[in-house]
Design an enzyme around this catalytic site. Sequence first.
Site, mmCIF file in Angstrom:
data_model
loop_
_atom_site.group_PDB
_atom_site.id
_atom_site.type_symbol
_atom_site.label_atom_id
_atom_site.label_comp_id
_atom_site.label_asym_id
_atom_site.label_seq_id
_atom_site.Cartn_x
_atom_site.Cartn_y
_atom_site.Cartn_z
ATOM 1 N N GLU A 471 -13.477 -3.708 2.625
ATOM 2 C CA GLU A 471 -13.608 -2.855 3.208
ATOM 3 C C GLU A 471 -13.223 -1.150 2.339
ATOM 4 O OE1 GLU A 471 -11.068 -2.080 6.648
ATOM 5 O OE2 GLU A 471 -11.970 0.197 7.253
ATOM 6 N N ASP A 544 -8.592 -3.433 6.457
ATOM 7 C CA ASP A 544 -7.070 -2.770 6.357
ATOM 8 C C ASP A 544 -6.450 -3.259 7.707
ATOM 9 O OD1 ASP A 544 -7.126 -1.168 4.773
ATOM 10 O OD2 ASP A 544 -8.263 0.841 6.127
ATOM 11 N N ASP A 546 -6.150 -2.209 10.785
ATOM 12 C CA ASP A 546 -5.713 -1.335 11.862
ATOM 13 C C ASP A 546 -6.776 -1.996 12.526
ATOM 14 O OD1 ASP A 546 -7.542 -0.790 10.426
ATOM 15 O OD2 ASP A 546 -7.208 1.286 9.964
ATOM 16 N N ASP A 548 -10.308 -0.421 12.869
ATOM 17 C CA ASP A 548 -11.435 -0.323 11.960
ATOM 18 C C ASP A 548 -11.353 -1.577 11.201
ATOM 19 O OD1 ASP A 548 -12.107 1.921 12.750
ATOM 20 O OD2 ASP A 548 -11.550 3.272 11.603
#
Length: 684
Positions: A471, A544, A546, A548
Site C-alpha cells: 500500500e 498498514d 489500521d 485503512d
Amino acid sequence: MNKETMSSTTVEHEYGADEIQILEGLEAVRKRPGMYIGTTASRGLHHLVYEIVDNSVDEALAGYCDTIEVTINEGNSVTVVDNGRGIPVGINHKAGIPAVEVVFTILHAGGKFGGGGYKVSGGLHGVGASVVNALSNWLEVEIYQDGKIYKQRYERGNVCYPLKEVGTCELEKTGTRVTFLPDDTIFTETTVFDFDVLKRRLREMAFLTKGLRIILKDDRQDEIPVDTENSQINELLRRAEADRMEETAAGAALEKKPKRAEFYYEGGIKQFVAYLNKSKTPLYENILYFEGEKNHVYVEVAFQHNDSYNESVFSFVNNINTPEGGTHLMGFRNAITKTFNDYARSAKLLKDSEPNLSGEDIREGLTAIVSVKIEDPQFEGQTKQKLGNSEARSAVDSIVSEQLTYFLEQNPAIAKSICEKSILAQRAREAARKARDLTRRKTALEGLSLPGKLADCSDKDPKNCEIYIVEGDSAGGSAKTARSRATQAILPLRGKILNVEKARLDKIYANAEIKAMITAFGTGIHDDFDITKLRYNKIILMTDADVDGAHISTLLLTFIYRFMPELIKEGHVYLAKPPLYKLEKNKKIWYAYSDDELDRILQEVGRDQNNKIQRYKGLGEMDAEQLWETTMDPERRILLRVNYDQEMESELDLTFTTLMGDKVEPRREFIEENAKFVKNLDIT
Ligand code: TTJ
C-alpha cells in the site's frame, strides 16, 4: 418398551454376538475417523454437532418437532435437545436391542426409522449418531416418551448399561436429549467448540428449514485473565485498546462474546436471501419464492437482484451446501435464462435483431438460494460434491419456469427492471470482451509486458518467488530497498483500489492497479485462469495495521476472490503482519505483534519508567531495515495464510492461519493461531 427384555439384558450376555459386530463397526470409526468425518481438526469436531442436530432437523421436516436447543457446556461437552417424538425405545427386531441403541451403536443405522417425509441424511458424510458416539469420550441419551424418561450412556461407543427408565414426565412432553464429550485422544488438535462456527451453521440450517426454531447457548465461563498487580501495563493496554477502537472500529473483538443465539425464520430461504442482501441495494422490493414437488424432488427457490454486478447463488441438497452445484443448479439456471428471454422478447424489451441475453447477464447482481430435498442424492465429480440426479434438474427447471413465467406476467414492473439490468449487463459484457480480445492480441504480438511499477525478482522459478503488494508509494519504496532481490518482487499500489463489487467488468479491466496485478500474477482471470502460469508462489498483501490498511486488504482480497478464487483455495495468498509495538530499553529493541506479546516482553525485561514503547501506525514509520527485520525476512516475519471455507461460502468468510518465520521463536505461543477475517463485501 418391553420391561422383561430390558431387565434381562446385560452387557455380558444378551449383547454377546451382536456386541462383537457392533464393536467392530465403531472400532473402525475410531481407527479411521477421517473416513467418516473428513478430518479430526476443528472442522471435524464441529461436524459432530451437525451430525446430531441433523437427526432433530429430520424430525422437524417430518412435522413433529419445532424447537432444537444446542448448548456448549462447561468442559466442552455439547447437549442437543429437541421436542420431537423421541427416538423409539422399543426393541428393534432385527438387532434384538432397543432402536435407540441401534441408532447409537450400529454404523450407518441412521435413517432406518424414518417416519415418512424426506430423510435428510445429514452432515457432510451423513454417517449419523453412531459415529459421534464412537468418537466421544462419553455420550448420554435421554428420551421423553409416554410419560417416561429413558436413559442410556456409552463410553467410546461402548454401552455402559442397558436402556433404563430413570423417571417420569408429563405425558405431553416428548423429545430427545443427547449430551456428548468429544474424545480428546481423537481430536488431538482441539476439543474447544467455537460458538461462532456453530452459530453460522445453525443459522443456515434454520434458514433452510422454515418454521424451525434453533437456539444456541454457550454455558462456558469466560476465560479472561484478570491481572490486578500490573496496573502500569494494564493502563498501557487499555490506552492502546481505546486507541485502536477509535481508529479501527475493531472493537468487535473486545466485546463480550455473545452467549446465546436464536434463529427462527418463518419465511425460510426467502429470509436467507434478505439476509444475504441486507447490506446491498435491492433492485426491487419483492423476494421471489417458488416451491413445489416433482418426481419426488422437493424444490424451493428464492431470489432477488441487487444493484451490484456479482452473482451470489447458493445451492443446497438436503440442507447441505453444494459449492460445486450440479443438476439442481443447472435446472435453475436454465429456467431463468429461458423464462427471462421469452419474457423480454414478448414484452419487446429485446428487439428481434438483438441476440439473446446470456445466463450470466441475467444473473448479474442476483442473490439466490436453490434448495432441494431428495431421497437418494447422488454426488459426482472429483470431490463428490456435485449433485448428479437428473430428476433434480427437470424438477427445478419446470417448477421455476412455470411459476416465474406467471410471476413476470403479474409483475411487469419488476420484470422490466430485471430485463433492463440484464440488457445493460449484456452491453458491458460485449464491451469487456472487445477490450479483453484487444489485450489478448496485444500480448500475443508483443509478449507479456510487466507493469512499470513492478520491481520484479531475479529468480525465474515461481516456486521460489513471492510478490509483495504494498500500500502506498512510500512504503513501496522502503520495501524495494529492504527486499531480498532474488526472490521478492514488490508491486506498490496507489491509494484505495477499485471495489470490484461495485463496478462492471469493462470498468474493472480499465483500472490501472487491477491490470498491474493481473499481469504481474500471470495467471489470467475467470475462464482464462491458468494456475500453471502463476509467477509467484506467494502473493503477500502488506498494508498498514489500521482501519485503512484493513480496508485495502479487504478490497484486494475481494478482487482476488472474485477473479481468481483458486489462488486463495490453493493457499497462495497471504497477509503480512507488521508489528504493533516497538519497545526500546538500553539500546535493545523488541517488536511486539500483539498486545499479549507486548505484555510478555514487558514482563521479561521489567516494567521500568525508561521503557520506550512506540505504537506503529503505519508501514511508513519503519525504515527499510526495520521493515525487513519485522515483516519481510522469511526467517522472522509472520504471515497469515488466507483460507477459504467452502462449506460456509454463503457467509463469505476468509480465515487466516498464522505462519511463523522458519526460525521458531518464543513468540509463537503469543500469537493467535487462527484469526478470522470477516469479509464485508459491502465496504465502500
Ligand atoms: C423417527 O420415527 C419414529 C418416531 O421417532 C422418530 C425419531 O427418531 N425422532 C427423533 C430422533 N427425534 N429426535 C431424534 C434425535 C435427536 C437427537 C438429539 C439425536 C438423535 C440421534 C436423534
